[in-house]
Design a protein around this motif. Sequence first.
Motif, PDB file in Angstrom:
ATOM      1  N   TRP A  99      42.354  16.248  18.613  1.00  0.00           N
ATOM      2  CA  TRP A  99      41.233  15.289  18.537  1.00  0.00           C
ATOM      3  C   TRP A  99      39.834  15.682  19.381  1.00  0.00           C
ATOM      4  CZ3 TRP A  99      38.205  12.791  15.746  1.00  0.00           C
ATOM      5  CH2 TRP A  99      37.162  11.832  15.812  1.00  0.00           C
TER       6      TRP A  99
ATOM      7  N   THR B  54      37.669  21.126  17.090  1.00  0.00           N
ATOM      8  CA  THR B  54      39.219  21.149  16.868  1.00  0.00           C
ATOM      9  C   THR B  54      39.273  22.305  15.781  1.00  0.00           C
ATOM     10  OG1 THR B  54      38.912  18.663  16.924  1.00  0.00           O
ATOM     11  CG2 THR B  54      40.703  19.595  15.502  1.00  0.00           C
TER      12      THR B  54
ATOM     13  N   CYS C 278      43.701  15.350  13.741  1.00  0.00           N
ATOM     14  CA  CYS C 278      43.947  14.077  13.772  1.00  0.00           C
ATOM     15  C   CYS C 278      42.476  13.651  13.556  1.00  0.00           C
ATOM     16  CB  CYS C 278      44.352  13.447  15.276  1.00  0.00           C
ATOM     17  SG  CYS C 278      46.136  14.143  15.458  1.00  0.00           S
TER      18      CYS C 278
ATOM     19  N   ALA D 298      45.739  10.479  17.331  1.00  0.00           N
ATOM     20  CA  ALA D 298      46.429  11.696  18.178  1.00  0.00           C
ATOM     21  C   ALA D 298      47.312  11.237  18.949  1.00  0.00           C
ATOM     22  CB  ALA D 298      45.083  12.274  19.096  1.00  0.00           C
TER      23      ALA D 298
END
Lengths: 356, 356
Positions: free
Chosen positions: A172, A179, A196, A202
Amino acid sequence: MLSSAPDPSDKALVPFVSVANMMRLVHHLGLDAVIRSLTGHIEEDFRRWERFDKTPRVASHSPVGVIELMPTSDGEAYGFKYVNGHPRNTRAGLQTVTAFGLLADVATGYPVLLTEMTLLTALRTAAMSALAARHLAPEGARTMAMIGNGAQAEFQSRAMQALVGIDTVRLWDIDGAATEKCARNLAGSGLAIVRCTSAQDAVEGADIITTCTADKQYATILSDNMVGAGVHINAIGGDCPGKTELAPAILGRASIFVEYPEQTRIEGEIQQLDPDHPVTELWQVFAGAAPGRRSASEITLFDSVGFAIEDFSALRFVQQAIRGTPFFEPLDLLADPDDPRDLYGMLARAGGAAAA
Amino acid sequence: MLSSAPDPSDKALVPFVSVANMMRLVHHLGLDAVIRSLTGHIEEDFRRWERFDKTPRVASHSPVGVIELMPTSDGEAYGFKYVNGHPRNTRAGLQTVTAFGLLADVATGYPVLLTEMTLLTALRTAAMSALAARHLAPEGARTMAMIGNGAQAEFQSRAMQALVGIDTVRLWDIDGAATEKCARNLAGSGLAIVRCTSAQDAVEGADIITTCTADKQYATILSDNMVGAGVHINAIGGDCPGKTELAPAILGRASIFVEYPEQTRIEGEIQQLDPDHPVTELWQVFAGAAPGRRSASEITLFDSVGFAIEDFSALRFVQQAIRGTPFFEPLDLLADPDDPRDLYGMLARAGGAAAA
C-alpha cells in the motif's frame, strides 16, 4: 585512469567499489546471500556492542535537508558513512538519500576501502529489519504488510523473505505508481503480491507490518485500531526529529526494541514518549542478555532509525566480499613518497617526470 | 574503469582528483600560483567567517594515533576532511598524516568533488602561514629560520618566498638528513639556503621563525632568549593536546594570533596559558576589524593548528582549478536510478544487462 609517473605504491591505493561494481557484486553473490552475510556481520558486531566507540552522528542541517557523518570504531577498524537526506530532491530527479562510506585501519589511520553506500545502505537497512524480525516476529510469520512502496520497499520484502520466510507481501502507498513499481520489481521473486486499497486493508492478516513512508512530519500511518495482538511492527520511516509514523497509543501497547536509545529517543517513534519509557536494546537480544518476543500475543515494535555500527558491519562485509573479485578499482587517494618526510620531493620529481 | 551497463548519469559522477592528478595540477599552474590562489580563497573565506558553521572536529583516538573528520559549511557548500595523525607511521615507511576531502552541494546533499588532501593540506598549511605572515611579519622581512625540516618545511619556505618575499632560509633539524633533504629540494628555488648548527644558530638574523617539529610532547624548540624584538614566529608544530614547541615566556612577550580560539586553546601553544589570555582572531585581522603588527619591535606569533575553513577554501580552490583540465576522473560514487524511488529496479536491470 590516466597513466602517471611515478606510479603510486600499494600503500597509496585504496580499493574503491563504484555503484556499478556494487551492483555486479550483488548479482555475483545473489541478493539472498548478500542479505544473509550482512545479517551475520551485523549480528556479530551487535554482540560485541560494548567494544564500539559510539560517537553521535555529526549533522549539518540546512532548510532543505541534512548532511551527516556517521563514524564508529571497534578499536581495530574505523568506519564512517557520509549520508544526506533531502526530501525534496525527488522533484529534481535526484535521490533523497545518497551515501558513501570508508573503512580505515586504526593502527595506521590509512583508509582500506571506499565504497558507494546508497545501495549498500538500502541492503543493510533491510538486513537489519529482517534480523530484528527473526528475533521478534511471531512464530511462522508468512504475511507482511508493506506500507510505503518507495526505494526501500523491495529490499525489505526480499530480506524478510530470505531471513524470516515471508511468502506474501500486501502493498500500500498513497501513490499507486509506487505500488505498481514495487509489484513489478517483486514479480518473479517468489513472493505473492497483493495490491491493497488502504493501510487498513494492507494490515489485514499480516504477521509483520513494515512502515516506510517519506513524509517529514508527524503522521499517523498506523492508527491504534489497525494493530492486533501478536503482530510485529517494523517501523522504518520515522527516522529524524519531527518525523513519526505511528499513533502514540500503539507505542503504549507494544514492547519496543531499539538500536541505540540515545539516538532513537531523538529520531525514532519513541520521540513521542516520555524519555524514560522502557525500551530494549537489540544488541542485548542478539547477545542473549534480554528476551526478544515473549508470547504469541505480544505486540513487538522495532523502532528503526539506522545506526553507525550497521554501516560498519556493511563496510566489513564489502571489504571481505570483494577479495579475489574484479568488483573494485584501486584508487590513488593517498600520497605515498618513498621517504615519508619528502612530500615536496615527491611533488618535484613528478614534475620532472611529467616534463620528461 | 570497467565498462558498465547501464552507464551512470552525470548526476551520479563525482569528479575525483588523485594524488597523481593533484601533482599534475600543481605543475600545470606552478607552485607560486597555487599558493597565491589558495591564499586568496582562504582570505576570502576568513573575511566571511561568521557565515560558517564551525563544528568542532570529530576525533577518534587510539593509543597510536587519531582519525579526525573536520566538517564545515558556508550554507551553500559543505566540505569535510578525513585526516589521520600517527606519529609512529614513519617507522613503517608510512606518512604520519594522510588526508582526503569532499565538497558537497548543501541544496541537494550531492558530493561535487572528492580529492586527495595529503598534498593539498601541506599546500594550504603553507598558504595559511604565508597569509598570516603577510599581515604580521616585520616590514621588509627577507630571512626565515626553518626549524624542523620534515615534510612541511619546503612548502613553508616556498610559500613565504612567494607571498612575503623571503629570500633566505636558515635550516635546522636534529636530524641532519632531514636538513639535507630540505636543502636539496630547495636548490634551484631562488632561495639562499643556510645549513645551521643549532636552533640558536638558525634564528640568528631571522625576521621570521617557523617551527615545525614533530615531537608529540611538551618540548622547548625555542627558548626565551632566542627570540628578539620585532620577530614574527610562525608556530606550526604544536597542534594537539600535550604537544607544544615554545617556552611559555615567549608567549608572554608576544602578540598572539590564532585561527579559532576554542580549538587553539586546546591544541596550540596557548594551551600553556590561562584560558582567558588575550589572543586576536586572524579573520578579524584579514577583515580589517583588528590590527595585525602594530610596531617594528613587536613580537608577533601565529599559533597555527589548522582549521576546517582552510580545508574548505582548499577544496573550493581545487573545484575551480580543475575546470576545463584533464586533471580529474569521474567517479561512479552515487546511485542514480531514472526514478529515484526505483533503486531496486536499477539493481535488477543491471543484473539483466550483465547477464545479456
